[in-house]
Design a protein around this motif. Structure first.
Motif, mmCIF file in Angstrom:
data_model
loop_
_atom_site.group_PDB
_atom_site.id
_atom_site.type_symbol
_atom_site.label_atom_id
_atom_site.label_comp_id
_atom_site.label_asym_id
_atom_site.label_seq_id
_atom_site.Cartn_x
_atom_site.Cartn_y
_atom_site.Cartn_z
ATOM 1 N N SER A 79 28.004 49.787 46.927
ATOM 2 C CA SER A 79 26.640 49.672 46.419
ATOM 3 C C SER A 79 26.532 50.303 45.034
ATOM 4 N N ASN A 80 27.599 50.950 44.590
ATOM 5 C CA ASN A 80 27.571 51.548 43.252
ATOM 6 C C ASN A 80 27.883 50.470 42.213
ATOM 7 N N GLN A 81 26.835 50.127 41.445
ATOM 8 C CA GLN A 81 26.964 49.009 40.493
ATOM 9 C C GLN A 81 28.042 49.252 39.450
ATOM 10 N N GLU A 82 28.123 50.491 39.000
ATOM 11 C CA GLU A 82 29.071 50.822 37.939
ATOM 12 C C GLU A 82 30.505 50.617 38.443
ATOM 13 N N LEU A 83 30.733 51.052 39.674
ATOM 14 C CA LEU A 83 32.067 50.899 40.259
ATOM 15 C C LEU A 83 32.372 49.418 40.494
ATOM 16 N N ALA A 84 31.393 48.702 41.042
ATOM 17 C CA ALA A 84 31.600 47.276 41.321
ATOM 18 C C ALA A 84 31.942 46.534 40.035
ATOM 19 N N ARG A 85 31.204 46.857 38.963
ATOM 20 C CA ARG A 85 31.426 46.182 37.680
ATOM 21 C C ARG A 85 32.799 46.527 37.103
ATOM 22 N N TRP A 86 33.160 47.781 37.230
ATOM 23 C CA TRP A 86 34.472 48.219 36.685
ATOM 24 C C TRP A 86 35.615 47.493 37.413
ATOM 25 N N VAL A 87 35.514 47.419 38.745
ATOM 26 C CA VAL A 87 36.564 46.740 39.510
ATOM 27 C C VAL A 87 36.657 45.270 39.079
ATOM 28 N N GLU A 88 35.494 44.666 38.886
ATOM 29 C CA GLU A 88 35.449 43.272 38.449
ATOM 30 C C GLU A 88 36.105 43.109 37.067
ATOM 31 N N ASP A 89 35.752 44.004 36.150
ATOM 32 C CA ASP A 89 36.321 43.944 34.795
ATOM 33 C C ASP A 89 37.830 44.100 34.822
ATOM 34 N N VAL A 90 38.283 45.088 35.607
ATOM 35 C CA VAL A 90 39.725 45.341 35.661
ATOM 36 C C VAL A 90 40.438 44.133 36.275
ATOM 37 N N ALA A 91 39.808 43.544 37.307
ATOM 38 C CA ALA A 91 40.428 42.368 37.941
ATOM 39 C C ALA A 91 40.516 41.226 36.929
ATOM 40 N N GLY A 92 39.470 41.098 36.100
ATOM 41 C CA GLY A 92 39.482 40.064 35.065
ATOM 42 C C GLY A 92 40.628 40.279 34.092
ATOM 43 N N LEU A 93 40.875 41.514 33.759
ATOM 44 C CA LEU A 93 41.928 41.840 32.797
ATOM 45 C C LEU A 93 43.327 41.701 33.410
ATOM 46 N N THR A 94 43.490 42.229 34.628
ATOM 47 C CA THR A 94 44.847 42.339 35.183
ATOM 48 C C THR A 94 45.229 41.138 36.059
ATOM 49 N N GLN A 95 44.242 40.354 36.488
ATOM 50 C CA GLN A 95 44.445 39.118 37.262
ATOM 51 C C GLN A 95 45.291 39.242 38.536
ATOM 52 N N PRO A 96 44.889 40.125 39.419
ATOM 53 C CA PRO A 96 45.622 40.255 40.688
ATOM 54 C C PRO A 96 45.392 39.037 41.580
ATOM 55 N N ASP A 97 46.286 38.829 42.539
ATOM 56 C CA ASP A 97 46.079 37.767 43.530
ATOM 57 C C ASP A 97 45.011 38.163 44.546
ATOM 58 N N ARG A 98 44.975 39.460 44.846
ATOM 59 C CA ARG A 98 44.067 39.939 45.886
ATOM 60 C C ARG A 98 43.476 41.283 45.476
ATOM 61 N N ILE A 99 42.300 41.589 46.033
ATOM 62 C CA ILE A 99 41.721 42.926 45.842
ATOM 63 C C ILE A 99 41.554 43.555 47.211
ATOM 64 N N HIS A 100 42.017 44.780 47.354
ATOM 65 C CA HIS A 100 41.878 45.475 48.634
ATOM 66 C C HIS A 100 41.174 46.809 48.408
ATOM 67 N N TRP A 101 40.018 46.981 49.069
ATOM 68 C CA TRP A 101 39.294 48.260 49.003
ATOM 69 C C TRP A 101 39.840 49.161 50.105
ATOM 70 N N CYS A 102 40.410 50.297 49.740
ATOM 71 C CA CYS A 102 41.048 51.158 50.749
ATOM 72 C C CYS A 102 40.000 51.940 51.524
ATOM 73 N N ASP A 103 40.111 51.878 52.862
ATOM 74 C CA ASP A 103 39.166 52.641 53.694
ATOM 75 C C ASP A 103 39.765 53.964 54.163
ATOM 76 N N GLY A 104 41.061 54.164 53.904
ATOM 77 C CA GLY A 104 41.688 55.437 54.259
ATOM 78 C C GLY A 104 42.044 55.569 55.726
#
Ligand code: SAT
Ligand code: MN
Length: 590
Positions: free
Chosen positions: A4-29
């Motif tokens: 729900s943190n917009q800044e974090l969500a946006r940053w992850v999106e930006d980084v994904a745009g730059l680095t172009q991973p096949d998948r994104i995994h949010w770690c739950d620990g």
């Protein structure tokens, strides 16, 4: 999972745009997630199973042979002005650094998974803790962060509540030393690391966040982020006092933090709060309180044995990640100083041949949860931290520095810390065994100009009505035969006892221009095999050597131009003058 943190969500999106991973995994620990990652790494060959009968849940990771230690020459602090980073850091202009890193990160995660790793440094419910998010394409980093920090769901919840976090972007890239940088942007609470999978370069919560970025935060918020272990010492009366101690990497912090009292010390007990990093806060009660921001240990393996560090030896028999150790014929981990077995395959996966050098890399490491340590202290989870009675600085010096020296007051203690030096070790790439200045053991880790950092230390002292006593120790003095004079390890408790007696009791000391030394009768040497001359060598200062030492410290300070605080310079001048006046060395103090 997402956030729900917009800044974090946006940053992850930006980084994904730059680095172009096949998948994104949010770690739950979770344990399940950890298990899945381990299984996948076993399948890909990034991990190897060790002997599960003798070492349940232990795995080996062999790193790229050119990626086995921190790379200080490729580590940068990127501030607007070079002066802010100081001569103690490599500096790059933020714009240039960002441009360089953008080029490296562009498309670097194609075919890979991008892991989002929310973590908390310190107990999740402590006001002293700080959070971060590491984005990485390395599952090795994820499983290490799981053991080294409070990682996953709870950390993310705190970030969502608090709104602030340190951003760390990491990719192992091509593991090419020519395309490797570890960049810090303290003003933006941001880290970018490319081209290395090694601990201090890649587990961004550790040195990058908890020291370099945190030292900058601490300066502005009025606390200290330090390269220190935290240990509780319980005496036979049942009182526990806490000491924080700074030593350079690979100088025995982990051993001291987990010490088992020598035979003569019946009824004493050591409790480990931390083995590498301390965050120290002045509190309303006028004392200095400390938390360990970490939740695990990333320790040097070679030399670990039931003799040198029984607690560490026991805790790494299970649930441990090993990096760059050798293995025996039946696949047990092996290292130089291991109590049994023979190496069959070396750290690079080759059949062991002594002609190739040590079987385990000298900087091979274990990663393990702190809770596995038999001496783990429950107060490591106390959100308030622990009150500190004594601060200890120490280096690896073959001569000049006595076994222990007490500062006469806080300012003098800051000088002892600022003047620290140590022989270099395998924890960083580069030449080993040369003496270099390493103030407060922070040379590789202070995120801003050392001169300002010393000033900040002085300011912190002003806030403390009951400051800890400050000491300098040297376990590594060598005798004429080249061997260590002091037995070290367990026996170091004898020195800690004297310190606590100085802080809370009435142990005697001898005043010298360099500081206070224990009266020989006040240091418990019962049962030790030390000759009178050896004891004298340990507990005296050589004026000629100290003259040289002060000369070297003076030269070191000179690098900082006029930026060294007046108060520190005055303290330096005072000690220097006293030494050259040959002031009496015999007067007894309380
Ligand atoms: O930098 S690491 O954290 O990998 C190890 C050390 O140097 O203390
Ligand atoms: Mn360290």
């Amino acid at each position: 999972m997402s956030t729900s943190n917009q800044e974090l969500a946006r940053w992850v999106e930006d980084v994904a745009g730059l680095t172009q991973p096949d998948r994104i995994h949010w770690c739950d620990g979770s344990e399940a997630e950890d298990r899945q990652l381990i299984e996948a790494m076993l399948a890909s060959g990034e991990l190897e199973e060790l002997n599960q009968d003798t070492h349940p849940n232990c795995y080996l990771h062999r790193s790229n042979p050119a990626d086995v230690a921190r790379v200080e020459h490729l580590t940068f602090v990127c501030t607007d002005e070079e002066e802010e980073a100081g001569p103690n850091n490599h500096w790059m202009a933020p714009d240039e650094a960002r441009r360089k890193m953008r080029e490296l990160f562009e498309g670097c995660m194609k075919g890979r998974t991008l892991y989002v790793v929310p973590y908390c440094m310190g107990p999740v419910d402590s006001p002293l803790s700080r959070c971060g998010v590491e984005i990485t394409d390395s599952p090795y980093v994820v499983i290490n962060m799981k053991r080294m920090t409070r990682m996953g769901r709870d950390a993310l919840a705190r970030i969502e509540q608090e709104g602030s976090f340190v951003r760390g972007l990491h990719s192992t890239g091509e593991l090419d030393p020519e395309r490797r940088f570890i960049m810090h942007f303290p003003q933006d609470l941001e880290i970018m690391s490319y081209g290395s999978g090694y601990g201090g370069n890649a587990l961004l919560g550790k040195k990058c966040h908890a020291l370099r970025i945190a030292s900058h935060q601490a300066r502005h918020e009025g606390w200290l982020a330090e390269h220190m272990l935290i240990v509780g010492i319980q005496n036979p009366q049942g009182e526990t006092r806490y000491i924080a101690a700074a030593f350079p990497s690979a100088c025995g912090k982990t051993n001291l933090a987990m010490l088992i009292p020598p035979e003569e010390y019946k009824g004493w007990k050591i409790w480990t709060v931390g083995d590498d990093i301390a965050w120290l806060h002045p509190r309303e009660d006028g004392r200095l309180w400390a938390i360990n921001p970490e939740a695990g240990y990333f320790g040097v393996v070679p030399g670990t044995s039931p003799k040198t560090n029984p607690n560490a030896y026991e805790m790494i028999q299970r649930d441990t990640l090993f990096t760059n150790v050798a293995v025996t014929k039946d696949n047990q981990p092996w290292w130089e100083g291991s109590p049994d077995g023979e190496p069959a395959v070396d750290w690079q996966g080759r059949p062991h041949d002594p002609a190739n050098g040590p079987a385990a890399h000298p900087n091979s490491r274990f990663t393990v949860s702190a809770r596995q340590n038999p001496s783990w202290s429950e107060v490591a989870e106390d959100p308030r931290g622990v009150p500190i009675s004594a601060i200890v600085f120490g280096g690896r010096r073959k001569d000049t520095m006595p076994l222990v020296l007490q500062a006469r007051d806080w300012d003098h203690g800051v000088l002892l810390g600022a003047g620290m030096a140590s022989e270099t070790t395998a924890a960083a790439t580069g030449k080993k065994g040369v003496v270099r200045r390493d103030p407060m053991a922070m040379k590789p880790f202070c995120g801003y100009n050392f001169a300002d950092y010393f000033g900040h230390w002085l300011d912190i002292g002003d806030k403390l009505e009951h400051p800890p006593e400050i000491f300098h120790v040297n376990w590594f003095q060598r005798g004429e035969d080249g061997g260590f004079i002091w037995p070290g390890f367990s026996e170091n408790l004898r020195v800690l006892e004297w310190m606590l007696e100085r802080a809370h009791g009435d142990a005697g000391a001898v005043e010298t221009p360099a500081g206070l030394l224990p009266q020989q009768t006040e240091l418990n040497t019962e049962g030790l095999d030390l000759s009178t001359t050896e004891l004298e060598d340990l507990l005296s200062i050589d004026p000629a050597a100290w003259d040289q030492e002060m000369e070297a410290i003076g030269e070191f300070f000179a690098q900082f131009g006029g930026r060294i605080p007046d108060r520190l310079q005055k303290e330096f001048d005072r000690v220097r003058r006293a030494l050259s006046d040959g002031e009496a060395v015999t007067a007894s103090a309380r």
